[in-house]
Design a protein around this motif. Structure first.
Motif, mmCIF file in Angstrom:
data_model
loop_
_atom_site.group_PDB
_atom_site.id
_atom_site.type_symbol
_atom_site.label_atom_id
_atom_site.label_comp_id
_atom_site.label_asym_id
_atom_site.label_seq_id
_atom_site.Cartn_x
_atom_site.Cartn_y
_atom_site.Cartn_z
ATOM 1 N N LYS A 19 0.831 -1.210 0.000
ATOM 2 C CA LYS A 19 0.000 0.000 0.000
ATOM 3 C C LYS A 19 0.865 1.260 0.000
ATOM 4 O O LYS A 19 1.821 1.351 0.757
ATOM 5 C CB LYS A 19 -0.893 0.000 1.246
ATOM 6 C CG LYS A 19 -1.598 1.320 1.535
ATOM 7 C CD LYS A 19 -2.674 1.165 2.585
ATOM 8 C CE LYS A 19 -3.157 2.525 3.070
ATOM 9 N NZ LYS A 19 -4.262 2.440 4.021
ATOM 10 N N GLY A 22 -4.745 5.242 -1.048
ATOM 11 C CA GLY A 22 -6.126 4.763 -0.985
ATOM 12 C C GLY A 22 -6.473 3.688 -2.007
ATOM 13 O O GLY A 22 -7.391 2.902 -1.770
ATOM 14 N N ARG A 311 -0.115 11.516 2.279
ATOM 15 C CA ARG A 311 1.102 11.712 1.510
ATOM 16 C C ARG A 311 1.437 13.201 1.507
ATOM 17 O O ARG A 311 0.549 14.045 1.316
ATOM 18 C CB ARG A 311 0.886 11.208 0.074
ATOM 19 C CG ARG A 311 0.683 9.716 -0.002
ATOM 20 C CD ARG A 311 0.434 9.247 -1.421
ATOM 21 N NE ARG A 311 -0.831 9.701 -1.952
ATOM 22 C CZ ARG A 311 -0.960 10.450 -3.045
ATOM 23 N NH1 ARG A 311 0.098 10.851 -3.711
ATOM 24 N NH2 ARG A 311 -2.152 10.819 -3.487
ATOM 25 N N LYS A 316 -2.354 17.235 -1.457
ATOM 26 C CA LYS A 316 -2.967 17.181 -0.134
ATOM 27 C C LYS A 316 -3.034 18.544 0.564
ATOM 28 O O LYS A 316 -3.365 18.633 1.755
ATOM 29 C CB LYS A 316 -2.220 16.168 0.741
ATOM 30 C CG LYS A 316 -2.211 14.758 0.163
ATOM 31 C CD LYS A 316 -3.597 14.119 0.172
ATOM 32 C CE LYS A 316 -3.642 12.827 -0.604
ATOM 33 N NZ LYS A 316 -4.976 12.243 -0.702
ATOM 34 N N GLY A 365 7.169 9.321 8.048
ATOM 35 C CA GLY A 365 7.283 7.878 7.836
ATOM 36 C C GLY A 365 5.914 7.313 7.547
ATOM 37 O O GLY A 365 4.935 8.056 7.415
ATOM 38 N N SER A 367 3.138 4.577 8.928
ATOM 39 C CA SER A 367 2.764 3.698 10.026
ATOM 40 C C SER A 367 1.247 3.563 10.085
ATOM 41 O O SER A 367 0.532 4.517 10.443
ATOM 42 C CB SER A 367 3.294 4.264 11.354
ATOM 43 O OG SER A 367 2.623 3.637 12.425
ATOM 44 N N LEU A 392 -10.082 9.065 1.684
ATOM 45 C CA LEU A 392 -10.621 8.080 2.621
ATOM 46 C C LEU A 392 -10.503 8.561 4.048
ATOM 47 O O LEU A 392 -11.365 8.311 4.888
ATOM 48 C CB LEU A 392 -9.877 6.750 2.445
ATOM 49 C CG LEU A 392 -10.119 6.069 1.093
ATOM 50 C CD1 LEU A 392 -9.179 4.896 0.901
ATOM 51 C CD2 LEU A 392 -11.567 5.612 0.991
HETATM 52 P P1 ADP Z 1 -4.464 8.936 -1.373
HETATM 53 O O1 ADP Z 1 -4.860 7.646 -1.975
HETATM 54 O O2 ADP Z 1 -4.526 10.075 -2.329
HETATM 55 O O3 ADP Z 1 -3.148 8.881 -0.697
HETATM 56 P P2 ADP Z 1 -6.685 8.515 0.490
HETATM 57 O O4 ADP Z 1 -7.244 9.407 1.534
HETATM 58 O O5 ADP Z 1 -7.624 7.907 -0.452
HETATM 59 O O6 ADP Z 1 -5.540 9.329 -0.260
HETATM 60 O O7 ADP Z 1 -5.961 7.280 1.166
HETATM 61 C C1 ADP Z 1 -4.783 7.373 1.878
HETATM 62 C C2 ADP Z 1 -4.608 6.098 2.652
HETATM 63 O O8 ADP Z 1 -3.231 5.939 2.961
HETATM 64 C C3 ADP Z 1 -5.336 6.100 3.963
HETATM 65 O O9 ADP Z 1 -5.697 4.789 4.306
HETATM 66 C C4 ADP Z 1 -4.273 6.642 4.923
HETATM 67 O O10 ADP Z 1 -4.496 6.271 6.245
HETATM 68 C C5 ADP Z 1 -3.040 6.010 4.367
HETATM 69 N N1 ADP Z 1 -1.797 6.748 4.608
HETATM 70 C C6 ADP Z 1 -1.313 7.799 3.902
HETATM 71 N N2 ADP Z 1 -0.114 8.179 4.401
HETATM 72 C C7 ADP Z 1 0.147 7.354 5.431
HETATM 73 C C8 ADP Z 1 1.240 7.231 6.359
HETATM 74 N N3 ADP Z 1 2.286 8.044 6.306
HETATM 75 N N4 ADP Z 1 1.175 6.244 7.271
HETATM 76 C C9 ADP Z 1 0.109 5.415 7.321
HETATM 77 N N5 ADP Z 1 -0.944 5.488 6.497
HETATM 78 C C10 ADP Z 1 -0.923 6.437 5.555
#
Ligand code: ADP
Ligand code: GLC
Length: 495
Positions: A19, A22, A311, A316, A365, A367, A392
């Motif tokens: 992953k 999202g 991210r 964002k 990071g 997590s 999300l």
């Molecule tokens: P995108 O797909 O554009 O990054 P979304 O809001 O659809 O945005 O989904 C982001 C997903 O990634 C969420 O589940 C979020 O919790 C996770 N996420 C993003 N950055 C991190 C991080 N640094 N650590 C843990 N989870 C992250």
């Protein structure tokens, strides 16, 4: 029940295996929701280096993938299943393409220079696997640029293949910013024929654009919210493809993503300090305290704590946060941030954390555990995106009673309803202008509501926690569109 469908679902990342954003959440949940509706789904993704093979079942014979001038490349295939339900997921194993630490980029954030070949390989491998399994899909569901050429492959390289004679295609755009633009030589590797290299299909600025080709050839195109489906038809959100998308708007639909509430619910979340729910919110207080401790912030129950997870990229709204941060630091608030991304942002926010250790803390990071803890422990969640196809985290925040502060764009606008002080309705706080002033004033408004209108705040919290964005509903919408795609396909066959 409608007749069950066979669906081949290709994605470059799938929870819980790999992953970066999202897309992985969606690819891990939607196939399960479709299976619950009675459909037969096969998921295909790469076997990245990080995915442990020991618990997967290897397929006996290697899989040949035709790659034009590169010849036929032989991949290993491993089979697993999506946790919870027996939805099969196949991993395409080819060391030279996927045996790397990153999914799309190296450690410095630079895209791998052979991403075109890697994902043509994935797209074709999924189709070849389908043949091998004698799985004649009714629907090929492609996701983002990584597998966007599948609809075109079905109409060219695989047009006369028995397996796909009646297969229709649906392409989901999760993010139009990333289109898969490459040197045109890849057309030979795709084996689709140079007649498709023209401005109405694959060609863009003398290069190849995977997403553009996919949009041209998919029977149905979806994106992940209604608002975003409208936005991408306009220049500010179209990333150069708005004209092309307008030309295909007759087959464009917006289907909002759902939430996997088995993973994102404070009542069952194993990562948080104390579970809670609407009828007993005492656990949230504990979560806030633990979060403050985790980030070495003063443990103060009454100071509004704002979370950010995402991210660290322009999309964002990190530029807006950066612009507003000095003013925000004059307010009586705490902010915790979790993310990785652009180097300037990682440095900038780390520096703010050093300068304001009592008010701002960040974890640069990735997590998953901490992401859950921030959702649970924060009072408010900041998501000021410049554009957001669905998003999300704001939907997760609702379930955790952590009211979102968002910019009114894409899925954020579709899911968050602005607080109305007159009626006390709403489930969050929205602003419209992409300026740091608008962000600052909205944060200020949100914390004032938190402080001075606790009843209204709690009412909104309750409303937010009660709302459900179930995958079942979204899966039903996809189901309708699959039948629609099949109808379109049949009309083409019998024309
Ligand atoms: P995108 O797909 O554009 O990054 P979304 O809001 O659809 O945005 O989904 C982001 C997903 O990634 C969420 O589940 C979020 O919790 C996770 N996420 C993003 N950055 C991190 C991080 N640094 N650590 C843990 N989870 C992250
Ligand atoms: C993309 C989008 C995000 C969306 C996700 C899943 O990465 O940026 O808004 O929620 O895909 O569809």
């Amino acid at each position: 029940m409608k007749s069950p469908l066979k669906i081949l679902f290709t994605a470059s990342e799938v929870v819980p295996f790999a992953k970066t954003g999202g897309l992985a959440d969606v690819a891990g949940a939607l196939p399960k929701a479709l299976a619950k509706l009675g459909h037969q789904v096969v998921v295909v993704m790469p076997r990245y280096y990080s995915i442990d093979r020991s618990e997967l079942e290897p397929m006996k014979e290697p899989l040949g993938v035709p790659m034009g001038p590169m010849g036929e490349l032989w991949a290993g295939v491993y089979k697993g299943s999506l946790p919870g339900l027996n939805v099969p997921i196949y991993f395409i194993d080819y060391e030279q393409f996927f045996g790397r630490s990153g999914l799309y980029t190296d450690e410095s954030g630079f895209s791998y220079c052979d991403n075109d070949v890697r994902f043509v390989f994935l797209s074709k491998a999924a189709l070849e696997l389908s043949k091998r399994l004698e799985f004649k899909p009714d629907i090929v569901h492609a996701n983002d640029w990584h597998s966007a050429i599948q609809p075109l492959l079905l109409k060219s390289r695989y047009a006369f293949d028995e397996t796909f004679k009646e297969t229709a295609s649906l392409l989901t755009i999760h993010n139009l910013q990333h289109q898969g633009q490459f040197f045109k030589g890849i057309v030979d590797v795709m084996e689709v024929g140079w007649e498709h290299f023209n401005p109405y299909e694959l060609e863009a600025m003398d290069g190849v654009n995977f997403l553009k080709g996919g949009i041209a050839h998919a029977d149905v195109v979806t994106t992940v919210s209604r608002k975003y489906a409208h936005e991408i038809q306009t220049p500010p959100f179209g990333f150069g493809l708005d004209g092309h998308i307008c030309a295909h708007r007759h087959k464009l639909y917006g289907v909002l993503n759902g939430v996997d509430y088995e993973e994102w619910s404070p009542s069952v979340d194993p990562y948080i300090a104390k579970q809670y729910d609407i009828d007993d919110m005492s656990g949230k207080v504990v979560c806030k305290k633990e979060l403050q401790k985790h980030f070495n912030l003063p443990v103060q129950e009454d100071v509004p704590l704002i979370g950010f997870v995402g991210r660290l990229v322009e999309q964002k709204g990190i530029g807006l946060i950066a612009g507003a941060i000095e003013s925000l630091m004059h307010l009586d608030i705490q902010i915790v941030m979790l993310g990785t991304g652009e180097k300037w942002a990682e440095g900038f926010f780390s520096d703010i954390a050093n300068r304001y250790p009592e008010k701002f803390a960040c974890h640069i990071g990735y997590s998953n555990e901490l992401a859950h803890q921030i959702e649970a422990g924060s009072d408010l969640f900041l998501m000021p995106s410049l554009f957001e196809p669905c998003g999300l985290n704001q939907i997760y925040s609702l379930r955790y009673g952590t009211l979102p502060i968002v910019r009114a764009t894409g899925g954020l606008d579709d899911t968050i309803h602005n607080y109305d002080p007159a009626t006390k309705e709403g489930n969050g706080f929205k602003f419209y202008d992409a300026t740091h002033e608008a962000l600052y004033h909205t944060v200020k408004w949100a914390i004032e509501t938190y402080r001075y209108e606790p009843e209204a705040y709690q009412l909104m919290q309750k409303r937010a926690m009660e709302a459900r964005f179930d995958w079942e509903k979204s899966a039903e919408a996809y189901e309708d569109l699959y039948y629609h795609a099949l109808y379109t396909k049949r009309v083409q066959i019998y024309k």
